[in-house]
Design an enzyme around this catalytic site. Structure first.
Site, PDB file in Angstrom:
ATOM      1  N   TYR A 122       0.781  -1.234   0.000  1.00  0.00           N
ATOM      2  CA  TYR A 122       0.000   0.000   0.000  1.00  0.00           C
ATOM      3  C   TYR A 122       0.813   1.284   0.000  1.00  0.00           C
ATOM      4  CZ  TYR A 122      -4.196  -2.714   0.731  1.00  0.00           C
ATOM      5  OH  TYR A 122      -5.234  -3.577   0.559  1.00  0.00           O
ATOM      6  N   LEU A 123       2.050   1.195   0.424  1.00  0.00           N
ATOM      7  CA  LEU A 123       2.796   2.438   0.579  1.00  0.00           C
ATOM      8  C   LEU A 123       3.684   2.686  -0.629  1.00  0.00           C
ATOM      9  CD1 LEU A 123       3.675   1.971   4.330  1.00  0.00           C
ATOM     10  CD2 LEU A 123       1.801   3.256   3.313  1.00  0.00           C
TER      11      LEU A 123
END
Length: 791
Positions: free
Chosen positions: A749-750
DNA sequence: CTCGTAACTTAGGACCCCTAAC
DNA sequence: GTTAGGGGTCCTAAGTTACGAG
């Protein structure tokens, strides 16, 4: 810590140089000492016999100070073994410690003895190599600055390699270590040279994934080996020899007996049903009750095998490791458009009992052995077509370059497709990943408008639109998953946003002093519980009340909405926008904001890393990434706490001693000082020694001694404080992380560019936050990210 | 338009192996 | 030399989304 690691290396180099020439031998000036040097220089310590240049003199003085520090703790026997020994020790000491701080004794002692037998060889042998290495590195650096960006990765890798030996160098023979290091370095160089910089190439037309694909096909697990004769299965107390397929099933069950799974009714029933299918008619007639089955001997055998594997000698393990390497070498790679790429899962999943998560209705079912006849191969027409195992053929060989998989089969428990695909560090995966973050960044540009839109939609006259708006609100605010419908009875009962049911939320007009609170309690993906109490805006609250009217707990909250409708709407707002983009967007933007908020440039690396972890944690909490607390958590937490406590005591003691030392140095007259110094026989000897060998007067040495005592205590306190801080930081981190899994968000997600830019800006080595696998996966981001990157 | 499924991402747990501490 | 702990890797289940058939 790698941020300091460059300094010991440099120091090490200087020291080695020192040992050959002697004039400038002591040009060592740690920053912290500067002030002290000055005060000493201007003070009494000006008497020297020979005309030394002042800087040399300073250095000798510093040298002396260090000896003084050492002199009290380490028993330096000046009289007996003479100068050589002392000098040796001093050298060792300095080599270890660029800041002249005397550290814990135990290890040092050992090292000293290690070196003593061959002082000449130890001091000379590594010199040429070390020098060579440094030169090489500098060369790399130059290259790096010249070619700038392109070689950044390369340079980093080099640096990291160079650092390692400094901390590891103690034991083993030097040659061994050198060889190992050289090998690793070479390997790394090779790797870097071979890295496909696909992100600099032009993309293929839409939908085309590759132009050439060649591989060896998947790797099949070994065939089942029947039980040895002395391991028996018993039914109702009687030994029964099962036919091989049934025996195989029995073994799978036996192997899991220590697991909670086998106590679950559903699991047992499913297993038993599937197991009986593999029995002969005779066996079926006999074996009718799982409870009467005794798998004890099978379990014992299994445990023995596990134990034996664990107790294997190093050589045996090495043999196995090499065999595995060979398999990887042969099956683990493919050629994709002229580049060798690692395959992620090239092994066919072996047969096993299905381990669904949570209350899975299919748990315990037998996942069957996959035969080549079940497998579809995908590769280029003009490539070498993989050979099926002898006596077998493939289900199909196709040449579809619009997909990324190399092989696929259908699994029997859920009837779903399984794929052999490339590793995360491959072009195909990397490009997709990059694209994902680019979509999320595009969302950033229009998120305000989109939010305004759904806030407006909350008032819509259409029920469907309102439901969509509320669902959207949750997805945006809480980063919920889309929540597809699932077939009942096929999987565990889990939900996401669109599939929420009335029973999953509770509305509170006021709760804990807040208005319009929604209490969520449901099982999400992997049966991980989502529990959260969230104040929402009034309009959402009212709508929820409306949606829940005249509904039972088991009814859908959003009965006019599903993921297709939601995603269709989203894609009309922005190309490529789907529900999951919000998770990516909110995760990454949260990381960026938190990093901004939490980190200070003046913090030390440990603190910076804590901040990073906290920012990471904020995201993990947002995305509800949980883990089971480690089984040993409480114990290891207690251990850490005990360590902290003892360190605290040490600190208190150190402070006390410092106070005393200060008092002594201030309160006492010179005479008293003299008396106290002369009182120590050891110091007397030291003074004698130094006055003979370093041409420093008694008086200056006494000053040095007193100074060094206070200074030493100061250092001790400081070090204690640092260690305590580090431990406390560690404890905080650990506690906060008890049930939170950081890895999932980091991996999925990052936007890696946020982390890379942060590391560059705040001067934290990247390998503190990304391990090798992650650095490989995010090679594209590491290569292209500049300091000023903003998500 | 609905439905099913193919294709791909996301997910946590098991397990292995290295390292630091004893 | 041994062992505990934890990071890293492997494994595969469980999601999401696109897309095509009917």
């Amino acid at each position: 810590m790698a941020d300091d690691s460059s300094s010991p290396k440099a120091t090490g180099k200087e020291l080695r140089d020192d040992s050959c020439s002697n004039g400038d031998a002591l040009v060592l000036k740690p920053k912290k000492m500067k002030a002290k040097e000055k005060s000493l220089q201007s003070g009494k310590a000006k008497t020297h016999k020979k005309s030394l240049k002042s800087s040399e003199y300073e250095n000798r003085l510093l040298f002396a100070i260090n000896i003084m520090k050492t002199s009290k703790k380490e028993s330096m026997d000046f009289e007996d073994s003479g100068d050589r020994r002392v000098q040796l020790d001093v050298k060792e000491e300095l080599k270890e410690d660029p800041d002249f701080v005397v550290q814990g004794k135990g290890k040092k002692r050992k090292r000293k003895t290690d070196h003593r037998d061959g002082p000449s060889s130890t001091s000379e042998a590594p010199l040429p190599k070390k020098k060579k290495k440094v030169v090489k590195e500098e060369g790399q650096m130059n290259l790096g600055t010249e070619k700038k960006k392109k070689n950044e990765v390369k340079v980093k890798v080099k640096k990291e390699e160079g650092d390692r030996p400094v901390s590891v160098k103690k034991k083993k023979s030097k040659e061994e270590i050198e060889a190992a290091r050289a090998l690793k370095l070479k390997k790394k160089e090779e790797e870097e040279k071979q890295r496909w910089r696909w992100w600099e190439e032009e993309k293929y037309e839409h939908g085309i994934k590759w132009k050439f694909l060649e591989h060896k096909g998947p790797y099949f697990p070994p065939e089942y080996q029947p039980l040895p004769d002395d391991v028996k299965f018993y039914y109702n107390g009687k030994a029964v020899k099962l036919n091989p397929p049934a025996e195989e099933g029995a073994l799978y069950f036996a192997q899991m007996l220590d697991h909670e799974y086998t106590t679950k009714e559903v699991f047992r029933n499913n297993f038993f049903r599937d197991w009986r299918k593999d029995m002969t008619l005779e066996e079926k007639q006999l074996i009718k009750d799982l409870n009467k089955c005794d798998f004890g001997e099978l379990l014992v055998m299994h445990k023995q095998r596990v134990e034996a594997r664990k107790n294997m000698s190093k050589e045996e393990k090495q043999v196995i490791k090499e065999a595995n390497q060979k398999i990887v070498e042969e099956y683990g790679f493919c050629v994709l458009d002229q580049h060798r790429e690692r395959i992620g899962n090239f092994k066919i999943e072996p047969p096993a009992l299905f381990r669904g998560r949570g209350d899975h209705p299919k748990q315990g079912m037998l996942k069957k052995r996959i035969q080549p006849e079940d497998v579809i191969i995908n590769c280029s027409k003009d490539s070498y077509i993989p050979e099926p195992p002898a006596g077998h053929r493939w289900k199909e060989v196709r040449h579809d370059n619009t997909v990324t998989w190399l092989a696929s089969w259908t699994e029997n428990v859920q009837g779903s497709c399984k794929y052999v695909m490339l590793n995360a560090n491959s072009k195909l995966k990397g490009e997709k990943d990059w694209e994902k973050y680019e979509v999320a960044r595009r969302l950033k540009l229009c998120v305000d408008a989109i939010r305004a839109q759904y806030l407006e939609d909350l008032k819509s006259k259409q029920m469907g639109t309102r439901q969509r708006a509320v669902a959207f609100y949750f997805i945006d605010k809480l980063a919920l998953r889309a929540g597809n419908e699932k077939e009942e009875g096929e999987t565990a009962d889990t939900v996401g946003c669109c599939s929420l049911r009335v029973e999953h939320i509770t509305l509170h007009d006021t709760l804990d002093g807040e208005k319009c609170v929604v209490e969520f309690d449901f099982l999400g993906k992997d049966c991980i519980r989502y529990y959260n109490k969230v104040p929402v805006i009034k309009r959402v609250f009212k709508n929820l009340k409306l949606f829940m009217e005249k509904k039972q707990g088991g009814d859908d909250l959003f009965d006019r909405l599903n993921t297709q409708l939601l995603n269709k709407h989203l894609s009309s707002l922005m190309a490529g926008l789907t529900a999951k983009v919000f998770r990516t967007y909110n995760a990454s933007i949260t990381l960026q904001q938190q990093l901004q908020k939490l980190t200070n440039k003046t913090d030390n690396v440990a603190e910076k890393l804590l901040s990073y972890n906290r920012a990471n944690r904020a995201v993990a909490i947002l995305c509800n990434h949980q883990r089971a607390p480690p089984k040993t958590f409480d114990q290891s937490m207690a251990n850490l706490q005990a360590k902290i406590d003892s360190r605290k005591e040490q600190l208190a003691l150190a402070k006390k001693e410092l106070k005393q030392a200060k008092k002594d140095s201030k309160g006492s007259s010179d005479n008293k000082l003299l008396a106290s110094v002369y009182h120590s026989r050891r110091l007397q000897r030291a003074i004698y020694f130094f006055s003979q060998h370093l041409y420093i007067s008694d008086v200056s040495l006494i000053a040095v001694c007193v100074f060094s005592l206070v200074d030493k205590k100061k250092k001790a306190v400081q070090r204690c404080e640092e260690q305590l801080l580090r431990m406390e930081v560690q404890a905080t981190d650990k506690e906060e992380n008890k049930q939170i899994a950081l890895s999932t968000s980091k991996l999925n997600y990052l936007d890696p560019r946020i982390s890379v830019a942060w590391c560059k800006n705040i001067e934290v080595p990247l390998d503190k936050i990304y391990n090798k696998t992650l650095r490989d996966k995010f090679a594209w981001a590491i290569d292209m990210t500049e300091n000023d990157f903003v998500f």
